[in-house]
Design a protein around this motif. Structure first.
Motif, PDB file in Angstrom:
ATOM      1  N   TYR A  75       0.791  -1.223   0.000  1.00  0.00           N
ATOM      2  CA  TYR A  75       0.000   0.000   0.000  1.00  0.00           C
ATOM      3  C   TYR A  75       0.832   1.286   0.000  1.00  0.00           C
ATOM      4  O   TYR A  75       0.300   2.353  -0.324  1.00  0.00           O
ATOM      5  N   LEU A  76       2.089   1.209   0.385  1.00  0.00           N
ATOM      6  CA  LEU A  76       2.907   2.419   0.464  1.00  0.00           C
ATOM      7  C   LEU A  76       3.819   2.544  -0.758  1.00  0.00           C
ATOM      8  O   LEU A  76       4.322   1.538  -1.261  1.00  0.00           O
ATOM      9  N   PRO A  77       4.076   3.764  -1.219  1.00  0.00           N
ATOM     10  CA  PRO A  77       4.979   3.939  -2.365  1.00  0.00           C
ATOM     11  C   PRO A  77       6.437   3.701  -2.000  1.00  0.00           C
ATOM     12  O   PRO A  77       7.253   3.384  -2.870  1.00  0.00           O
ATOM     13  N   LEU A  78       6.770   3.858  -0.714  1.00  0.00           N
ATOM     14  CA  LEU A  78       8.114   3.559  -0.219  1.00  0.00           C
ATOM     15  C   LEU A  78       7.998   3.185   1.246  1.00  0.00           C
ATOM     16  O   LEU A  78       6.981   3.447   1.891  1.00  0.00           O
ATOM     17  N   LEU A  79       9.056   2.560   1.780  1.00  0.00           N
ATOM     18  CA  LEU A  79       8.992   2.059   3.148  1.00  0.00           C
ATOM     19  C   LEU A  79      10.051   2.739   4.006  1.00  0.00           C
ATOM     20  O   LEU A  79      11.234   2.415   3.915  1.00  0.00           O
ATOM     21  N   PRO A  80       9.645   3.704   4.850  1.00  0.00           N
ATOM     22  CA  PRO A  80      10.596   4.289   5.808  1.00  0.00           C
ATOM     23  C   PRO A  80      10.839   3.289   6.935  1.00  0.00           C
ATOM     24  O   PRO A  80       9.894   2.805   7.554  1.00  0.00           O
ATOM     25  N   LEU A  81      12.103   2.978   7.214  1.00  0.00           N
ATOM     26  CA  LEU A  81      12.412   1.866   8.111  1.00  0.00           C
ATOM     27  C   LEU A  81      13.379   2.297   9.204  1.00  0.00           C
ATOM     28  O   LEU A  81      14.520   2.682   8.936  1.00  0.00           O
ATOM     29  N   ALA A  82      12.923   2.220  10.445  1.00  0.00           N
ATOM     30  CA  ALA A  82      13.799   2.458  11.591  1.00  0.00           C
ATOM     31  C   ALA A  82      14.580   1.185  11.906  1.00  0.00           C
ATOM     32  O   ALA A  82      14.087   0.077  11.699  1.00  0.00           O
ATOM     33  N   GLY A  83      15.792   1.325  12.413  1.00  0.00           N
ATOM     34  CA  GLY A  83      16.598   0.156  12.777  1.00  0.00           C
ATOM     35  C   GLY A  83      16.955  -0.710  11.599  1.00  0.00           C
ATOM     36  O   GLY A  83      17.094  -1.937  11.747  1.00  0.00           O
ATOM     37  N   ALA A  84      17.119  -0.114  10.430  1.00  0.00           N
ATOM     38  CA  ALA A  84      17.333  -0.896   9.200  1.00  0.00           C
ATOM     39  C   ALA A  84      18.580  -1.765   9.249  1.00  0.00           C
ATOM     40  O   ALA A  84      18.642  -2.815   8.609  1.00  0.00           O
ATOM     41  N   GLY A  85      19.572  -1.352  10.026  1.00  0.00           N
ATOM     42  CA  GLY A  85      20.819  -2.115  10.081  1.00  0.00           C
ATOM     43  C   GLY A  85      20.856  -3.176  11.160  1.00  0.00           C
ATOM     44  O   GLY A  85      21.852  -3.918  11.266  1.00  0.00           O
ATOM     45  N   PRO A  89      11.028   1.040  -2.697  1.00  0.00           N
ATOM     46  CA  PRO A  89      12.271   1.608  -2.152  1.00  0.00           C
ATOM     47  C   PRO A  89      12.198   1.635  -0.628  1.00  0.00           C
ATOM     48  O   PRO A  89      11.169   1.973  -0.054  1.00  0.00           O
ATOM     49  N   ILE A  90      13.294   1.280   0.009  1.00  0.00           N
ATOM     50  CA  ILE A  90      13.360   1.264   1.469  1.00  0.00           C
ATOM     51  C   ILE A  90      14.280   2.394   1.920  1.00  0.00           C
ATOM     52  O   ILE A  90      15.440   2.473   1.512  1.00  0.00           O
ATOM     53  N   ILE A  91      13.747   3.270   2.758  1.00  0.00           N
ATOM     54  CA  ILE A  91      14.479   4.431   3.239  1.00  0.00           C
ATOM     55  C   ILE A  91      14.879   4.187   4.691  1.00  0.00           C
ATOM     56  O   ILE A  91      14.013   4.124   5.582  1.00  0.00           O
ATOM     57  N   ALA A  92      16.171   4.011   4.945  1.00  0.00           N
ATOM     58  CA  ALA A  92      16.651   3.814   6.311  1.00  0.00           C
ATOM     59  C   ALA A  92      16.572   5.136   7.070  1.00  0.00           C
ATOM     60  O   ALA A  92      17.138   6.143   6.643  1.00  0.00           O
ATOM     61  N   LEU A  93      15.869   5.147   8.178  1.00  0.00           N
ATOM     62  CA  LEU A  93      15.698   6.358   8.968  1.00  0.00           C
ATOM     63  C   LEU A  93      16.843   6.536   9.959  1.00  0.00           C
ATOM     64  O   LEU A  93      17.274   5.559  10.596  1.00  0.00           O
ATOM     65  N   PRO A  94      17.341   7.762  10.113  1.00  0.00           N
ATOM     66  CA  PRO A  94      18.311   8.023  11.186  1.00  0.00           C
ATOM     67  C   PRO A  94      17.685   7.712  12.536  1.00  0.00           C
ATOM     68  O   PRO A  94      16.452   7.683  12.677  1.00  0.00           O
ATOM     69  N   GLY A  99      13.764   7.736  13.455  1.00  0.00           N
ATOM     70  CA  GLY A  99      13.126   6.455  13.735  1.00  0.00           C
ATOM     71  C   GLY A  99      12.427   6.448  15.086  1.00  0.00           C
ATOM     72  O   GLY A  99      11.335   5.895  15.237  1.00  0.00           O
ATOM     73  N   ARG A 100      13.037   7.121  16.054  1.00  0.00           N
ATOM     74  CA  ARG A 100      12.412   7.180  17.376  1.00  0.00           C
ATOM     75  C   ARG A 100      11.161   8.050  17.356  1.00  0.00           C
ATOM     76  O   ARG A 100      10.159   7.745  18.015  1.00  0.00           O
ATOM     77  N   LEU A 101      11.208   9.116  16.579  1.00  0.00           N
ATOM     78  CA  LEU A 101      10.021   9.956  16.426  1.00  0.00           C
ATOM     79  C   LEU A 101       8.906   9.172  15.751  1.00  0.00           C
ATOM     80  O   LEU A 101       7.736   9.245  16.159  1.00  0.00           O
ATOM     81  N   GLN A 102       9.252   8.398  14.722  1.00  0.00           N
ATOM     82  CA  GLN A 102       8.256   7.569  14.042  1.00  0.00           C
ATOM     83  C   GLN A 102       7.611   6.587  15.022  1.00  0.00           C
ATOM     84  O   GLN A 102       6.384   6.431  15.054  1.00  0.00           O
TER      85      GLN A 102
END
Length: 330
Positions: free
Chosen positions: A183-193, A248-253, A257-260
Motif C-alpha cells: 500500500y505504500l509507495p516507499l517504506l521508511p524503516l527504523a533500525g534498518a541495520g 524503495p526502502i528508506i533507512a531512517l536516522p 526512527g524514534r520519532l516515528q
C-alpha cells in the motif's frame, strides 16, 4: 523432520498460548506424536481452529487466575506444561512495565509454583534471544526475569527456549512488511541495520516436541535461529519481493526512527512499532555459532531456510486460487 516417539514418555501436556502463532504449530505436532494436549483460552472462538485435531481439548480458562490454573492442573496427571505466552508491547516502568511483568514474569512464577504443587515434573518456557538483566529494552529485561522464574523451583525441570524472530504463515513480521509495501509507495524503516537470524515456526515447534522426548534437555537453555543472518532492511526487501510489491526502502536516522515509533504508539490498537521495540534492536538478534551447533545436536533440528518458505506464503495466489479454495470448502 521426523516426529519422535513420545507415547511412553509424555502422555498429557498443558499448552498455555496454544492458540497463537507458534502454539497452533506446536499443538498439532504434539497431537501427531500421540500426546493428549490441553489448550486453555479465555475465549473459545480464538482456539476453535484446534478442536478438529485428535487428542486436543480446548478449555475455557484464564491461566492468570489462580483458581483457573489450579483447575487446569488438578486431577489431570500432567507430564508437562508449555508456556508460550508473551507480548511485544507494554506500558512503561522500571525495569519494565506492568503488562510485561504480568505476562513474562508473574505468569511463569505462578505456573511453576502450580506445577510443583500438583506434581508436574516438566516446564517448557518460551523466552527470547537477547534476554538479559542489563538489556536495553523492557521487553528483553522482562524476558530475563521470566527465565529466572521458570527455573526457580528445582522440583520442576525447566527447559528454556530463546528464539530469534519467528517466521512462517500468518507471522506478524514478514507479513507486516509485505502488507506495508502493498500500500505504500516507499517504506521508511527504523533500525534498518539491526541484525536477525529468523527461525521457521515449524522448527521452533519441533524443538519443543523433541525436548519433551529427550530427558537430557531438562534444566537446559536452547537458542533457536535459522541458517542465515539478515539485516532488517534485507528482510523487508525480501518480503516486498516475495509479495510482488517491492518498494524503495528508506533507512531512517536514529532520531527520526524514534520519532516515528513515538507517533505510532499514539495510534489506536497495538502499535506497529514502539520505542521499546527500537531499544530491543540495539542488540543483534543472532545466535552464537556454538549455541546453534548444540541445539542442532541435542534437539535434532536442521533449520529451514527463510527463502524456502517465505516465498510461498508471501507470494500472491495464482488466478482462480481463492475460488478453488472456496469451492473446496477451505
Amino acid at each position: 523432520m521426523r516426529i519422535p516417539e513420545m507415547a511412553l514418555q509424555i502422555q498429557t501436556v498443558l499448552v498455555l498460548g496454544g492458540s497463537g502463532f507458534v502454539g497452533r504449530h506446536l499443538v498439532a505436532r504434539l497431537a501427531a506424536a500421540g500426546a493428549r494436549v490441553i489448550v486453555p483460552t479465555r475465549r473459545f472462538e480464538r482456539a476453535k481452529h484446534l478442536i478438529s485435531l485428535p487428542r486436543v481439548e480446548v478449555v475455557e480458562a484464564d491461566p492468570n487466575r489462580d483458581a483457573d490454573l489450579r483447575r487446569l492442573m488438578a486431577g489431570q496427571r500432567l507430564d508437562a506444561v508449555v508456556n508460550l505466552v508473551g507480548r511485544l508491547h507494554s506500558d512503561t516502568g522500571a525495569p519494565y512495565g506492568r503488562a510485561f511483568a504480568r505476562a513474562h514474569v508473574e505468569l511463569p512464577r505462578r505456573v511453576v509454583a502450580a506445577c510443583a504443587a500438583h506434581g508436574v515434573p516438566r516446564y517448557l518456557h518460551m523466552s527470547a534471544l537477547g534476554a538479559a538483566a542489563g538489556a536495553p529494552s523492557m521487553y528483553l529485561r522482562s524476558k530475563a526475569d521470566g527465565e529466572l522464574a521458570a527455573a526457580a523451583n528445582p522440583a520442576v525441570a525447566a527447559t528454556i527456549f530463546r528464539p530469534s524472530v519467528v517466521f512462517g504463515p500468518e507471522d506478524h513480521f514478514l507479513n507486516l512488511f509485505a502488507r506495508l509495501q502493498r500500500y505504500l509507495p516507499l517504506l521508511p524503516l527504523a533500525g534498518a541495520g539491526s541484525r536477525y537470524q529468523p527461525v521457521y515456526v515449524g522448527d521452533v515447534a519441533q524443538a519443543f516436541v523433541n525436548a519433551l522426548a529427550r530427558p537430557r534437555s531438562r534444566h537446559q537453555v536452547y537458542e533457536l535461529g535459522g541458517p542465515r543472518v539478515y539485516t532488517l532492511r534485507e528482510l523487508a526487501a525480501l518480503a516486498g519481493d516475495y509479495a510482488g510489491h517491492p518498494r524503495p526502502i528508506i533507512a531512517l536516522p536514529a532520531a527520526l526512527g524514534r520519532l516515528q515509533a513515538r507517533l505510532l504508539e499514539c495510534l489506536p490498537g497495538e502499535p506497529l512499532m514502539s520505542r521499546d521495540n527500537l531499544d530491543s534492536m540495539r542488540t543483534d538478534n543472532v545466535v552464537d555459532a556454538a549455541a546453534q551447533a548444540r541445539t542442532a545436536a541435542e534437539l535434532d533440528i536442521v533449520p529451514v531456510a527463510l527463502e524456502a518458505q517465505a516465498r510461498h506464503y508471501l507470494g500472491a495466489a495464482p488466478p482462480g486460487f481463492d475460488d478453488f479454495r472456496s469451492r473446496a470448502g477451505r
